[in-house]
Each structure stands twice: as C-alpha cells, then as structure tokens.
Design an enzyme around this catalytic site. Structure first.
Site, PDB file in Angstrom:
ATOM      1  N   GLY A  15       0.801  -1.216   0.000  1.00 39.30           N
ATOM      2  CA  GLY A  15       0.000   0.000   0.000  1.00 39.30           C
ATOM      3  C   GLY A  15       0.834   1.266   0.000  1.00 39.30           C
ATOM      4  O   GLY A  15       1.960   1.292  -0.511  1.00 39.30           O
ATOM      5  N   ARG A  17      -5.715  -7.514  -7.154  1.00 39.55           N
ATOM      6  CA  ARG A  17      -5.388  -7.413  -5.734  1.00 39.55           C
ATOM      7  C   ARG A  17      -4.136  -6.561  -5.585  1.00 39.55           C
ATOM      8  O   ARG A  17      -3.055  -6.953  -6.006  1.00 39.55           O
ATOM      9  CB  ARG A  17      -5.178  -8.799  -5.136  1.00 39.55           C
ATOM     10  CG  ARG A  17      -6.434  -9.678  -5.233  1.00 39.55           C
ATOM     11  CD  ARG A  17      -6.114 -11.138  -4.925  1.00 39.55           C
ATOM     12  NE  ARG A  17      -5.642 -11.303  -3.565  1.00 39.55           N
ATOM     13  CZ  ARG A  17      -6.445 -11.643  -2.556  1.00 39.55           C
ATOM     14  NH1 ARG A  17      -7.722 -11.874  -2.761  1.00 39.55           N
ATOM     15  NH2 ARG A  17      -5.970 -11.762  -1.337  1.00 39.55           N
ATOM     16  N   LEU A  18      -4.270  -5.437  -4.950  1.00 43.31           N
ATOM     17  CA  LEU A  18      -3.216  -4.430  -4.856  1.00 43.31           C
ATOM     18  C   LEU A  18      -1.906  -5.015  -4.308  1.00 43.31           C
ATOM     19  O   LEU A  18      -1.884  -5.559  -3.203  1.00 43.31           O
ATOM     20  CB  LEU A  18      -3.687  -3.282  -3.944  1.00 43.31           C
ATOM     21  CG  LEU A  18      -2.691  -2.124  -3.772  1.00 43.31           C
ATOM     22  CD1 LEU A  18      -2.515  -1.361  -5.065  1.00 43.31           C
ATOM     23  CD2 LEU A  18      -3.139  -1.192  -2.660  1.00 43.31           C
ATOM     24  N   ASP A  19      -0.839  -4.874  -5.065  1.00 44.96           N
ATOM     25  CA  ASP A  19       0.505  -5.286  -4.644  1.00 44.96           C
ATOM     26  C   ASP A  19       0.615  -6.780  -4.350  1.00 44.96           C
ATOM     27  O   ASP A  19       1.526  -7.202  -3.628  1.00 44.96           O
ATOM     28  CB  ASP A  19       0.957  -4.488  -3.406  1.00 44.96           C
ATOM     29  CG  ASP A  19       1.031  -2.995  -3.670  1.00 44.96           C
ATOM     30  OD1 ASP A  19       1.177  -2.611  -4.839  1.00 44.96           O
ATOM     31  OD2 ASP A  19       0.920  -2.215  -2.717  1.00 44.96           O
ATOM     32  N   GLU A  20      -0.286  -7.574  -4.908  1.00 50.19           N
ATOM     33  CA  GLU A  20      -0.240  -9.001  -4.618  1.00 50.19           C
ATOM     34  C   GLU A  20      -0.040  -9.852  -5.865  1.00 50.19           C
ATOM     35  O   GLU A  20      -0.156 -11.078  -5.814  1.00 50.19           O
ATOM     36  CB  GLU A  20      -1.513  -9.437  -3.863  1.00 50.19           C
ATOM     37  CG  GLU A  20      -1.645  -8.763  -2.517  1.00 50.19           C
ATOM     38  CD  GLU A  20      -2.688  -9.393  -1.614  1.00 50.19           C
ATOM     39  OE1 GLU A  20      -3.213 -10.477  -1.959  1.00 50.19           O
ATOM     40  OE2 GLU A  20      -2.984  -8.796  -0.576  1.00 50.19           O
TER      41      GLU A  20
END
Lengths: 284, 284, 284, 284
Positions: free
Chosen positions: A201, A226-229
């Site tokens: 994040g 999925r953020l940063d995943e």
C-alpha cells in the site's frame, strides 16, 4: 541483437516433453542458442524456453507454428513462438516522479532495451519535455480526484489505441481499475517501492523508517486486481541504517526501484518470464 | 583484543554534548580509539559511543564513573562505562536446529567472539555432544506440550542462576514468557528466519515459497513481549528463484540466519547497539 | 535427497544434440527433474546436464551407459552418467586455520553436504580433536620446511590410499606439487582468500589493506599447476571500509571464504560444474 | 537540503583533539547534526568531520575560520570549514558512452545532486543534444590521434576557465596529462570499469570474460599520474556467469559503473571523502 525465435511453453509435466519438443526443433533445422527448462515438483508443471537462431529454420515462423500446433495440443501446452524481430509496443504510465521513467528512456534510447515506446501517459505535465526530447509522444490526462473513473477509462482506451503489448507503471501513483488489469493480465508491470510483502500500500518508506528495518527494497510484479499481490518478477534491496532519514530512504530506494524495474522489463521483453498461478518462472 | 573502556551514552540532544563529554575524556587522559555520534532529528535524541584505550586513563574505571555521574545527571543521560576486559556471560537457548549454535560455538572457540558461554539450554537432547565437546555445560529441559509454563519458568531461572548478562535464542522454537522478556529487555537476542516484517510467526519459509519472493532473509532483533516485533539489530537476504523448493529455502536461509545472528551478537557484545523506542542505533 | 542419475555432457555444438539426448532419455523412460543447457558461442561448444529420477529408468545405469555410448561417440562427447546414490569421497587438506574446515564438517554432519569424508590431512595437530569428534580420521603429516618434498609425496599417497574422488584445500597453506595437480585435475578445489585475479599469492589481505579496496573477496577454483590461476568456480565479496584494520579484513574474509567454498563444493558434488579450457560452466 | 557548515580535519593523532574541536564548536553555539571520527592506528593519523547547523552559529563562517586557525596550527591540522550553500562547480569530461553522463545529469536535474555543472566537455559530438536539453553548455574538443597534446591542453584550460572545483571523468577514454592530474589532485574523479586492482588499463571486460570471473565490478578513484592506481573512493560488483557474453558484461557493468560513480561523487561533494596517502577515509 541476433534474430531468433523463442518457443515458450508451459504444460503438465510428463516423460518425454523435452524429447518431443527438441526433436521438433531439430526437424526444422533449428539451432538452439539457449534453452531453459524447469519442472515444478509441487504443481507437477513443466516450463520451457527455447531460443532458436532465425536463419537456421528451414521454414517460416508461420509454418513452424502450424507444424507445432498438434504437438502442443497433444501435451496440453500453453505456448507461443515469438519472433524477436517484432518489437513489442510498451506504453509507460507515469505520475510525477522521474527516476524510473528516465532510466527506461535512457536504456531504450541507447539501444539497450529492445522495444518500441509508442507513448508515455501521465496525470502530470512535469515530465513532458524529457519524454518529447526522446521523440516519444507525451499524453497528459488530468485526473479529477473527486471523479477518477472517466480519466482512468480514458487512459486505458489510450493505451489500447496505441496498441500497447505491454504496460509499464513507472511509479504511477493511481490504482488500476479491474478491467484494465484483466485486459493486460501478465502484460502490465508495476514497480512497488518496498520489499513485498512488507509494506503493502501507500507510504512504504515511511513504514520502513518507522519499523527500523536495516534493508529497504523494491518489487516488480505483474498487476492483478489485488493491490501489490500479483506475481513477483524481481526484487532487490539496499542496506540502510539509523543514519538515514525517511528522505534518505526515498532517495536510496529510487536506485533500487529503477534497476529492479529495468531487469524485470528486460526479462519480460525477452519472454523469459512465465506466470504460473501467482508465481513466476524467470529464465534469466 | 585491546583493553578499552566504552563510554556509551544516549540523551536529549542539545548544543555542547560532544564538547562536554570529550573534554571529560581528555581530562582523564583518555585516548579515543573510536568515537561514534548520532543525532536523531526526528526524536531530538543524541547517541554516542566512545572507545578509550584503557592504559591511557589516569584513574580507575570506578573513579571515572564517579567523576562522570554529575555530567550525566546534568544532561539527563542513559549511560554506561563498560570495561572490555569483563567478559559478558551469554546463555544460549536452542531447540533442534544446529546451524546457528554451531556457528556461534565455533566463533567463540576460535577466539572471534569475546564472551563467556556459561551454558547452552535446550528442549532437545540432540545437540548435547556438540556443546560438551566445546567444554560448555549442556542443560536439557523437557517441555511438556500440554503444560509449558513450568519448563519455561525453569529455563528462565536457569539462565539467571548461570548469571546470564545476555540471552541468545539460536533458533529456539518456543515463545518466551513476558517476565523473561522483561528481565532481559535489550539483552535477549532472537534470530527470526524471515526478512521482517514479512512473514511474522511460524513457517516463514513456507510463506515465502508460497508468495514467490525472489529474495529470502533473516532478522535479528531484541525480544519484546510482542512476537517478532522487537527492535531490529541486523537483517540480510539471499537471492532465490523458481528453481528452489521450500527445502532449498530452508537450507539457503540457514546461512543467512547464522551470519546475521553472528554480526548482531558481535555488535551487541561490543556495546555498539543502542535501543531507542522500537529502533536501534548500530555503531558498526 | 532424491535418487537420481545425472547425465553430464560437453561436446562441439551442432543442430540436434538436445533432441538426440532427450530422445534417448525418454526412450529409457527417464523423467527429467532438472535440465540445463549452455551453448558457448565463442568456442562453439555445447554443455548439458540432465537430472533423471532414478526409479523412472527402465534399465540399470550400466545398461544406460552402454546404450548411450554410441550416441556419445557420434557427437564427440565428453560425458558421464553419475549415480547420485554413490557418495563421493572427499579428502580435506587443512593447515592451522579452522573456519573452512569447521564449516564443511558441520554441513556434512548435519546432512547438508552429500559426500563421504574419509579423512582430514593436516600439517598441524591443532584441528585433530574437532575432526575426530565428527568421527573422521585425522592424519597428521609433519612438513620439514627445509625438505618439503617427502611430506608432500606422502600426503598425495595418503589421499590416494583413502580413495579420494575429490580433494579440498580448506585454507591449506602449502603449494601443491604438479603431479598431485595432474592426478586430481578438475577434482581438486582450493579456496583463495582474495577476489582473484587481484592479490595472487601470499598475504592477500595485507595487499588489500594496503591498496585501500572497499570490498574484499574470496575465490574458489580448481587447482592447476599455475598458482591461483585455475578455472574459477565461485567468488564473492564483502564490503569493508577505512574503519577496518588488516585483522578485521582477515576476520570478515573468513565468512566469505567459507560460504564461497561451501557453494562451490556443493555444486561440484552435484556435478553442476563443467570445466572448459580455463573457465567453468556452473549449472546452479 | 539544510544549510550547514562542514568542519573537516585531519592531523596527527593525540589525546584531546575531539575535546578541543568540539569545545570550539560549542563555543560558537554550533549544533552538530552529524559528527564522524576516525583514528588510523597504523599511521597514527586522526580524521574528523563535523556537520554544523548554519543558523546555530553565533558568528559568520569567516569569523569562525579566523577563530579556528590557531587551534588548527597548534595541532598541525589539514582542515577546511565548508559552507554547504556554496555549490561546487563540477565539470564533466565524457567520450562516446552515455550511461554515466545521463545518470549524473538526471540526478542533478532532479535535485538529488547538490552542485553546479558549468559544462560538459567531450571529444565526441554524440552527447551534445542530451547535455543541452539539460541547459548545460556542451564543449566539443576534437582530439587528433596523432597529436593529442594540444587538445588535452585545451581541455584542461577549458575546465579551468569554467572554474571547475571538481572534474569528473564519466567514462572519458583519454589519458589525463600529469599537469591536469596535479592541478586537480583529490578533486578529479574517475570511474574505472573493473574491480581494481584487477584488470588495470584497457578492455577490462574482455579480460574479465577471458579469466572467467564470477563477479565484475567498477571502481571510482581519484586520478593520479599513475594510471588506475589513485585512492579508491568506492567499488561495487555484480554477479555474472557462463551465460554472459563479453557484451553482456559490458551492459551489466554499466549499471555498476553509474551507481558507483554517483555514490562516490555525492560523498565527494558532501566533503565525506578524506584522502590519506593512497587511501581514503569515507564518512558515509
């Protein structure tokens, strides 16, 4: 760079795949300049990348593909035969920070990065001159903070109208909408300014500073919803200490970010990165 | 190793601290072999470590301490004047894994690590012979999985009866009870087998494998009541790839764990690590 | 460790080698767990290592070898089919320094290093107890500084009588006589305490200190008759600064030496190192 | 960047230097934001760098210098009190390669590098446009291969007429004449494309390739009359393998060269590098 064809394959593992594929390559007269294989024991999946000297092939790439299709079908392969002479079109999205963009542009300009860059799109104007000096169109799209959707849709449409094969987020500080992620699954590369999964994040350097870590890092990954995943392509770190302020971390991190992104992008463009589930095989 | 005194100080920052302290050192005839300073701008706190050649001091350490006390009081200092000739007593807790323990024992045995090791305590018997070959008592304490408290209390009492100045958890796989943490605050060192804050808790290599990270790491930190969240002393990483199984990560990680622990312990024993809040200043 | 056969090959490059070899492997039912290929453009030489699950082979290793011999002859191959279940016999030569020897012995003792160690030979007595604790015979051979030849001959004869497949010089501070080098060409591994080709010969840490380098290193190489000039298997470095004395360099260097040696030895034992001219291909 | 004064000192070591200097700083009201000390045991020399918040000083820098001069004389100090607000003038010499120059220019342009760049001088025309885009004069000086002396003299005169405080050789492929070296002793910085002292002179990447090293490096050093033998400021390395051609080494080496040069130049500009004999103290 030598003209080659890259036969990239992934499929369920079983006995005889290498034999079958390399026999096919040999039948076409193909001279392997590089070959990489990986059998993933956990998922029982097989990965393969063959780089073939173009002039050694007796037939055209098109004929090769036709001839290979039955084999691919037999083994349940995901596959591609990529012509190294067809340059990929890489659209770059940037915000205000210049370091990753400048690094990519210089590598491209000096002939180190083998792609076309049809345009740079940004929600800030400050990088226009630098981009245009390189002879690359610069597209400014203002983003209304209270109503971001229209601008996001415009940016996605713009990338598509420039026929992007690949989208690079060079420290682009906006969330990517799901349909853009899906349209460029496995072809949209982000550089995150932390050693993921630490500090997912916003403001990772502040978080790293507050935690007192002794190394900071950067992570290049394919973008998913999925953020940063998404699947990690490359990571690296640099040593820091109590002497470094949060601003020092930001400064030192820039060098890691740009080198991690450059290595990941190069590998992507050379078809060395194979995605499998949420992980990658990188034949570097 | 040369005989020195280490004057280690932390206090609120203000003009004149270095002047006052170094004037004091000079008045005692103190020859500085090393001096380190750090002003933390964020918390406005000052840190200092002076290493003084013992034979240059005109008076005893005791007299020095008496003479320095008023200065320390004036500046609100946390401080210590440590005699390098007084070896610290390091009690090591281990479980089944041998790599960190073997590494520390070899460094100690070859004269590289300047401390005494009064005993090794373990909840397994398998490392007894190795420890005893080094001439160090090995204390086995069985831990009843259904009732761990008595064994944990016994281990803490044992560490204290061996007059431990410092406790090292060399891949000791038990949670430390709060009173033990408190009794050895800033003196109990753990090696965690991940690059914290990634993969807190159990099975970090499995988590790293599942996430597909391209580097794995280890973190040495002081133990606090919050699991894996104490002040970080040292970290390092090693590169991994798709070719590495989870067992490979475990194996490669061992080398990082032991070298990170060795560096952190050495710095701790040389009074180079100053804790401030949940962070450390490491004058290495 | 899984039971495998390793088919390791080098030969002049031409079209069809991979196809021919992998077809052969598939005909025997061979399940590849790992496969590596390298085509050296400069010398037009081809290198290959195939790791085959033992239980997948329909016939014995001996039968496999017989069946492969005609193919090998046709392509002019240097080759071997190695059974991973047959442990190599590694004789270690050491002098006074303990760090590399202790590291190898611990890796062996903890099951990390897949070999037998029939004996350790040294021209000093100080490491006897450590070696014997591991259950390994320790052979002391005094070297007369004024007449070294008889001792050197005795050591070579001793290595041979212990049926050494591989000889490791774990900071063994004696010159190896030419006939010993020749007898173990490509099978005698030395760890040199500098980043070769910098600081060839004696006292590399003193030379590094005097030059003021900012990194020191270690180099693992096969021993040839030319001192410190054999094919390099592995190298690594560690950062140093003005704060480090020459003794600090020696201490810091030990950690690099032992990890470089451990990695190189592991790769050698897994048949991952192929020598070509004065260079190596390392399939790690 | 904060406005500071840097009091940088080297002198014979003796008791009381830190006390005397820090007492002086305190008397002027000086608030230390950073302080570094090093006592070189071998040469019995002392090094010191004090960074003082400018607004904390009660008197002007000029008055400070006058007041400090008697102390400096008493201790036999080499010293300077440097005003961080006075930007150094860095003249860059380049040849054909762009990577180091582009990197420095971007750091300067983005405000990361605190200096003025009055001009770039080159014996090639290819980098003119890039330099001029940054608003920096580009001076082309043709070098006659059969009579280099006039051009070399012209370049030196040009650097001096631009009032260079510091000269950076950003992969400048010409030998520097002795009088230029002398005029800028301790102020002329070169980046050499090898891990010195390995591969001194021309074509280091070819030599590294031929030797089969497993790491390649770069070295930043002050230029002296002895080619590639001046005091080393910074070094770093990158891992390579049998898969890399000589051209790959050149490409990978570029990234090391530019980051090593950037770190060294930054430290030089912040007065963190003190030369002593043929070695450096780097207070980073």
């Amino acid at each position: 760079m030598d003209h080659t064809y890259r036969l990239v394959i992934s499929c369920p593992d079983r006995v005889g795949i290498v034999a079958r594929v390399s026999q096919f390559v040999a039948e076409q007269g193909g001279w392997l300049t590089e070959a990489n294989y990986h059998a993933d024991a956990e998922s029982n999946w097989f990965f393969m990348r063959n780089e073939i000297r173009a002039e050694s092939l007796k037939v055209s790439a098109e004929r090769c593909r036709d001839a290979f299709a039955p084999i691919a079908a037999e083994y349940g392969m995901h596959w591609a035969l990529v012509d190294s002479a067809v340059k990929r079109r890489v659209v770059i999205l940037a915000s205000h920070a210049s370091h990753c963009l400048a690094d990519i542009l210089h590598r491209w300009h000096s002939g180190e990065l083998d792609c076309d860059i049809p345009c740079v799109i940004s929600n800030h104007e400050n990088l226009r001159s630098m981009v245009e000096w390189h002879g690359i169109p610069f597209e400014y799209v203002a983003i209304d903070p209270d109503n971001k959707a229209p601008a996001h849709a415009k940016i996605m449409a713009m990338a598509q109208s420039y026929q992007a094969d690949c989208v690079v987020l060079a420290r682009y500080m906006q969330i990517i909408q799901p349909e853009f992620c899906q349209a460029y699954a496995g072809r949209m590369i982000n550089i995150h300014h932390s050693f993921l999964p630490s500090f997912i994040g916003a403001n990772p350097y502040q978080k790293a500073f507050d935690r007192g870590v002794k190394l900071i890092g950067a992570t290049c990954h394919y973008v998913t919803e999925r953020l940063d995943e998404g699947p990690i392509i490359e990571q690296d770190v640099i040593r820091v200490s109590h002497r470094h302020s949060k601003d020092d971390l930001v400064r030192l991190g820039k060098d890691v970010e740009k080198s991690v992104l450059a290595r990941a992008l190069r590998n992507h463009l050379e078809d060395r990165v194979l995605v499998h589930g949420n992980k990658t095989v990188v034949f570097d």
